[in-house]
Design a protein around this motif. Sequence first.
Motif, PDB file in Angstrom:
ATOM      1  N   ILE A 189      12.781 -18.130  28.455  1.00 61.20           N
ATOM      2  CA  ILE A 189      12.989 -18.055  29.736  1.00 61.20           C
ATOM      3  C   ILE A 189      11.649 -17.513  30.326  1.00 61.20           C
ATOM      4  CG2 ILE A 189      14.353 -17.876  31.722  1.00 61.20           C
ATOM      5  CD1 ILE A 189      16.725 -17.491  29.853  1.00 61.20           C
ATOM      6  N   ASP A 190      11.021 -18.449  31.439  1.00 65.86           N
ATOM      7  CA  ASP A 190      10.099 -17.934  32.042  1.00 65.86           C
ATOM      8  C   ASP A 190      10.480 -17.266  33.350  1.00 65.86           C
ATOM      9  OD1 ASP A 190       7.554 -17.328  33.635  1.00 65.86           O
ATOM     10  OD2 ASP A 190       6.772 -19.314  33.535  1.00 65.86           O
ATOM     11  N   TYR A 191      10.514 -15.814  33.328  1.00 64.44           N
ATOM     12  CA  TYR A 191      11.230 -15.198  34.393  1.00 64.44           C
ATOM     13  C   TYR A 191      10.444 -15.447  35.722  1.00 64.44           C
ATOM     14  CZ  TYR A 191       7.835 -11.382  33.670  1.00 64.44           C
ATOM     15  OH  TYR A 191       6.772 -10.513  33.331  1.00 64.44           O
ATOM     16  N   ARG A 192       9.102 -15.713  35.754  1.00 65.18           N
ATOM     17  CA  ARG A 192       8.217 -15.937  36.793  1.00 65.18           C
ATOM     18  C   ARG A 192       8.471 -17.125  37.428  1.00 65.18           C
ATOM     19  NH1 ARG A 192       3.777 -13.645  33.498  1.00 65.18           N
ATOM     20  NH2 ARG A 192       3.167 -11.335  34.387  1.00 65.18           N
ATOM     21  N   GLU A 193       8.833 -18.156  36.731  1.00 63.36           N
ATOM     22  CA  GLU A 193       9.053 -19.556  37.380  1.00 63.36           C
ATOM     23  C   GLU A 193      10.634 -20.088  37.215  1.00 63.36           C
ATOM     24  OE1 GLU A 193       6.888 -21.170  38.913  1.00 63.36           O
ATOM     25  OE2 GLU A 193       5.056 -19.612  38.419  1.00 63.36           O
ATOM     26  N   GLN A 194      11.380 -19.451  36.271  1.00 67.21           N
ATOM     27  CA  GLN A 194      12.770 -20.020  36.280  1.00 67.21           C
ATOM     28  C   GLN A 194      13.756 -18.908  36.574  1.00 67.21           C
ATOM     29  OE1 GLN A 194      11.845 -20.994  31.869  1.00 67.21           O
ATOM     30  NE2 GLN A 194      12.928 -22.826  32.486  1.00 67.21           N
ATOM     31  N   ASP A 195      14.853 -19.258  36.900  1.00 67.98           N
ATOM     32  CA  ASP A 195      16.085 -18.337  37.125  1.00 67.98           C
ATOM     33  C   ASP A 195      16.762 -17.970  35.797  1.00 67.98           C
ATOM     34  OD1 ASP A 195      18.263 -17.082  38.023  1.00 67.98           O
ATOM     35  OD2 ASP A 195      18.882 -18.432  39.507  1.00 67.98           O
ATOM     36  N   PHE A 196      16.630 -16.609  35.483  1.00 77.90           N
ATOM     37  CA  PHE A 196      17.197 -16.389  34.124  1.00 77.90           C
ATOM     38  C   PHE A 196      18.853 -16.585  34.028  1.00 77.90           C
ATOM     39  CE2 PHE A 196      17.454 -11.912  35.803  1.00 77.90           C
ATOM     40  CZ  PHE A 196      18.636 -11.570  35.345  1.00 77.90           C
ATOM     41  N   VAL A 197      19.292 -16.543  35.288  1.00 75.69           N
ATOM     42  CA  VAL A 197      20.934 -16.636  35.494  1.00 75.69           C
ATOM     43  C   VAL A 197      21.073 -18.106  35.046  1.00 75.69           C
ATOM     44  CG1 VAL A 197      22.953 -16.443  36.783  1.00 75.69           C
ATOM     45  CG2 VAL A 197      21.051 -14.785  36.904  1.00 75.69           C
ATOM     46  N   ALA A 198      20.519 -19.007  35.928  1.00 72.97           N
ATOM     47  CA  ALA A 198      20.796 -20.226  35.681  1.00 72.97           C
ATOM     48  C   ALA A 198      20.411 -20.869  34.476  1.00 72.97           C
ATOM     49  CB  ALA A 198      19.851 -21.081  36.781  1.00 72.97           C
ATOM     50  N   GLU A 199      19.198 -20.585  33.828  1.00 69.63           N
ATOM     51  CA  GLU A 199      18.885 -20.845  32.487  1.00 69.63           C
ATOM     52  C   GLU A 199      19.793 -20.378  31.298  1.00 69.63           C
ATOM     53  OE1 GLU A 199      16.406 -22.928  31.671  1.00 69.63           O
ATOM     54  OE2 GLU A 199      16.015 -23.057  33.852  1.00 69.63           O
ATOM     55  N   THR A 200      20.282 -19.188  31.462  1.00 73.12           N
ATOM     56  CA  THR A 200      21.178 -18.574  30.667  1.00 73.12           C
ATOM     57  C   THR A 200      22.466 -19.617  30.357  1.00 73.12           C
ATOM     58  OG1 THR A 200      20.305 -16.323  30.650  1.00 73.12           O
ATOM     59  CG2 THR A 200      22.696 -16.443  29.844  1.00 73.12           C
ATOM     60  N   THR A 204      24.332 -21.772  27.504  1.00 75.03           N
ATOM     61  CA  THR A 204      25.600 -21.511  27.089  1.00 75.03           C
ATOM     62  C   THR A 204      26.795 -22.031  27.374  1.00 75.03           C
ATOM     63  OG1 THR A 204      25.793 -19.666  28.655  1.00 75.03           O
ATOM     64  CG2 THR A 204      24.579 -19.078  26.511  1.00 75.03           C
ATOM     65  N   GLY A 205      26.525 -23.268  27.915  1.00 71.77           N
ATOM     66  CA  GLY A 205      27.461 -24.137  28.313  1.00 71.77           C
ATOM     67  C   GLY A 205      28.394 -23.444  29.610  1.00 71.77           C
ATOM     68  N   ASP A 206      27.724 -22.704  30.515  1.00 69.22           N
ATOM     69  CA  ASP A 206      28.143 -22.080  31.657  1.00 69.22           C
ATOM     70  C   ASP A 206      29.179 -20.776  31.505  1.00 69.22           C
ATOM     71  OD1 ASP A 206      27.752 -21.870  34.405  1.00 69.22           O
ATOM     72  OD2 ASP A 206      29.977 -22.642  34.617  1.00 69.22           O
ATOM     73  N   ARG A 207      28.727 -20.527  30.204  1.00 68.84           N
ATOM     74  CA  ARG A 207      29.750 -19.359  29.792  1.00 68.84           C
ATOM     75  C   ARG A 207      29.035 -18.057  29.860  1.00 68.84           C
ATOM     76  NH1 ARG A 207      30.593 -15.961  25.068  1.00 68.84           N
ATOM     77  NH2 ARG A 207      32.619 -15.301  24.964  1.00 68.84           N
ATOM     78  N   GLY A 208      27.545 -17.999  29.700  1.00 63.07           N
ATOM     79  CA  GLY A 208      26.939 -16.742  30.033  1.00 63.07           C
ATOM     80  C   GLY A 208      26.600 -16.069  28.685  1.00 63.07           C
ATOM     81  N   ALA A 209      25.889 -14.949  28.865  1.00 63.80           N
ATOM     82  CA  ALA A 209      25.584 -13.991  27.485  1.00 63.80           C
ATOM     83  C   ALA A 209      26.522 -13.019  27.342  1.00 63.80           C
ATOM     84  CB  ALA A 209      24.186 -13.430  27.554  1.00 63.80           C
ATOM     85  N   ASP A 210      26.985 -13.105  25.958  1.00 64.74           N
ATOM     86  CA  ASP A 210      28.209 -11.899  25.391  1.00 64.74           C
ATOM     87  C   ASP A 210      27.362 -10.595  25.607  1.00 64.74           C
ATOM     88  OD1 ASP A 210      30.377 -13.761  24.477  1.00 64.74           O
ATOM     89  OD2 ASP A 210      28.591 -14.466  23.504  1.00 64.74           O
ATOM     90  N   VAL A 211      26.174 -10.318  25.320  1.00 63.81           N
ATOM     91  CA  VAL A 211      25.516  -9.073  25.221  1.00 63.81           C
ATOM     92  C   VAL A 211      24.129  -9.200  25.874  1.00 63.81           C
ATOM     93  CG1 VAL A 211      24.435  -7.247  24.008  1.00 63.81           C
ATOM     94  CG2 VAL A 211      26.481  -8.324  23.233  1.00 63.81           C
ATOM     95  N   ILE A 212      23.864  -8.347  27.050  1.00 64.94           N
ATOM     96  CA  ILE A 212      22.407  -8.526  27.565  1.00 64.94           C
ATOM     97  C   ILE A 212      21.975  -7.251  27.365  1.00 64.94           C
ATOM     98  CG2 ILE A 212      21.208  -8.616  29.803  1.00 64.94           C
ATOM     99  CD1 ILE A 212      23.333 -10.439  30.930  1.00 64.94           C
ATOM    100  N   LEU A 213      20.579  -7.211  26.861  1.00 66.85           N
ATOM    101  CA  LEU A 213      19.887  -5.753  26.726  1.00 66.85           C
ATOM    102  C   LEU A 213      18.683  -5.997  27.642  1.00 66.85           C
ATOM    103  CD1 LEU A 213      19.358  -3.554  24.595  1.00 66.85           C
ATOM    104  CD2 LEU A 213      17.761  -4.944  23.323  1.00 66.85           C
ATOM    105  N   ASP A 214      18.767  -4.996  28.473  1.00 65.78           N
ATOM    106  CA  ASP A 214      18.147  -4.927  29.696  1.00 65.78           C
ATOM    107  C   ASP A 214      17.263  -3.537  29.948  1.00 65.78           C
ATOM    108  OD1 ASP A 214      17.330  -5.562  32.629  1.00 65.78           O
ATOM    109  OD2 ASP A 214      18.717  -4.146  32.968  1.00 65.78           O
ATOM    110  N   ASN A 215      15.923  -3.777  30.070  1.00 66.13           N
ATOM    111  CA  ASN A 215      14.903  -2.795  30.368  1.00 66.13           C
ATOM    112  C   ASN A 215      14.612  -2.511  31.737  1.00 66.13           C
ATOM    113  OD1 ASN A 215      13.520  -4.869  30.727  1.00 66.13           O
ATOM    114  ND2 ASN A 215      12.206  -4.538  28.946  1.00 66.13           N
ATOM    115  N   MET A 216      15.361  -3.100  32.761  1.00 61.13           N
ATOM    116  CA  MET A 216      14.861  -3.222  34.000  1.00 61.13           C
ATOM    117  C   MET A 216      15.661  -2.250  34.956  1.00 61.13           C
ATOM    118  SD  MET A 216      12.156  -5.279  34.450  1.00 61.13           S
ATOM    119  CE  MET A 216      12.039  -5.346  35.889  1.00 61.13           C
ATOM    120  N   GLY A 217      16.856  -2.307  34.627  1.00 62.79           N
ATOM    121  CA  GLY A 217      17.849  -1.555  35.528  1.00 62.79           C
ATOM    122  C   GLY A 217      18.119  -1.993  36.895  1.00 62.79           C
ATOM    123  N   ALA A 218      17.920  -1.403  37.738  1.00 66.87           N
ATOM    124  CA  ALA A 218      18.663  -1.414  39.453  1.00 66.87           C
ATOM    125  C   ALA A 218      18.064  -2.971  39.635  1.00 66.87           C
ATOM    126  CB  ALA A 218      17.956  -0.604  40.287  1.00 66.87           C
TER     127      ALA A 218
END
Length: 325
Positions: A189-200, A204-218
């Motif tokens: 996913i190109d986070y600059r040009e795409q919405d990572f929520v919509a792409e995820t 996943t068939g609108d289910r979402g991610a079971d685990v998200i590993l995030d380094n961004m925080g707030a």
Amino acid sequence: MRAVIADGAGGPEILSVAELPDPEPGPGEVVLAVAAAGLNRADLLQRQGFYPPPPGASDVIGMECSGTVAAVGEGVSGWSVGDPACALLAGGGYAERVAVPAGQLMPVPDGVDLVTAAALPEVACTVWSNVFMVAGLQPGEALLVHGGAGGIGTFALQLAHHHGARVLTTAGTAEKRAACAALGADVTIDYREQDFVAETRAATGDRGADVILDNMGAKYLDRNLDALATEGRLVIIGMQGGTRAELDINKLLRKRGAIIATTLRARPAEEKAAICASVVEHVWPLVADGRVRPVVHGTMPLDQVAAAHTLMESGEHSGKILLTV
């Protein structure tokens, strides 16, 4: 010994190399003659004055390294002078020598050279402990990794792929997304040009991610909740996007989700030793047979530490940056 010191807190220009006393091994410790040290985002925070070392740890920056055993302290078994090893540290890695609790010392996996081994301890322990030991990623589940081209990201993509997970990741350039795909990412996913929520959700068939590993925080907190599956686990391991955000508890409750925030550095030595032992048991065989590999952007000599920090801050690298000693 030669070691990196920081003149106050600030930008990369405050870093320089100076002579410091050689460390001596205390009971249960080993001194490593350092071959290379890995850079981590936490190192930048420490230099800026935002992430001091835990009590009793070295003020010298550096949370992972590789080298050969130079001295063995009282009560240590299984290690001898001259043994190659890599180590998870609370600090002290940017130096010619470092004292480390023996439980945080790990053998160099077969097929990995001594310098490259410095790229392994922090990423392997972070990914294994958070994604698998804590979040419990299962085969067939979906993992979203933010910043898949970084040191943590490149390792997480490979490890999750080889455990049978569906792997999604964000990255900022076409080159980085291609590199992520080559490492096992099913969706980039190109986070600059795409919405990572919509792409995820679309992937996943609108289910979402079971685990998200995030380094961004707030910055990503609310959007990560939108991208999370029912009974999903959001694991926060960094704060590049800030430390304070508003949490919609109702949204979290509706998903029966979990938010987990962890660091390795301040954990008790026995916990870090248990993680290291689990990594050696479960991850090192994958590294030894080539199914998972450390990704190294490049190496720089210790006296170019300021340039190495500048490169990491630019975000133009892929994989780990190593300082050779």
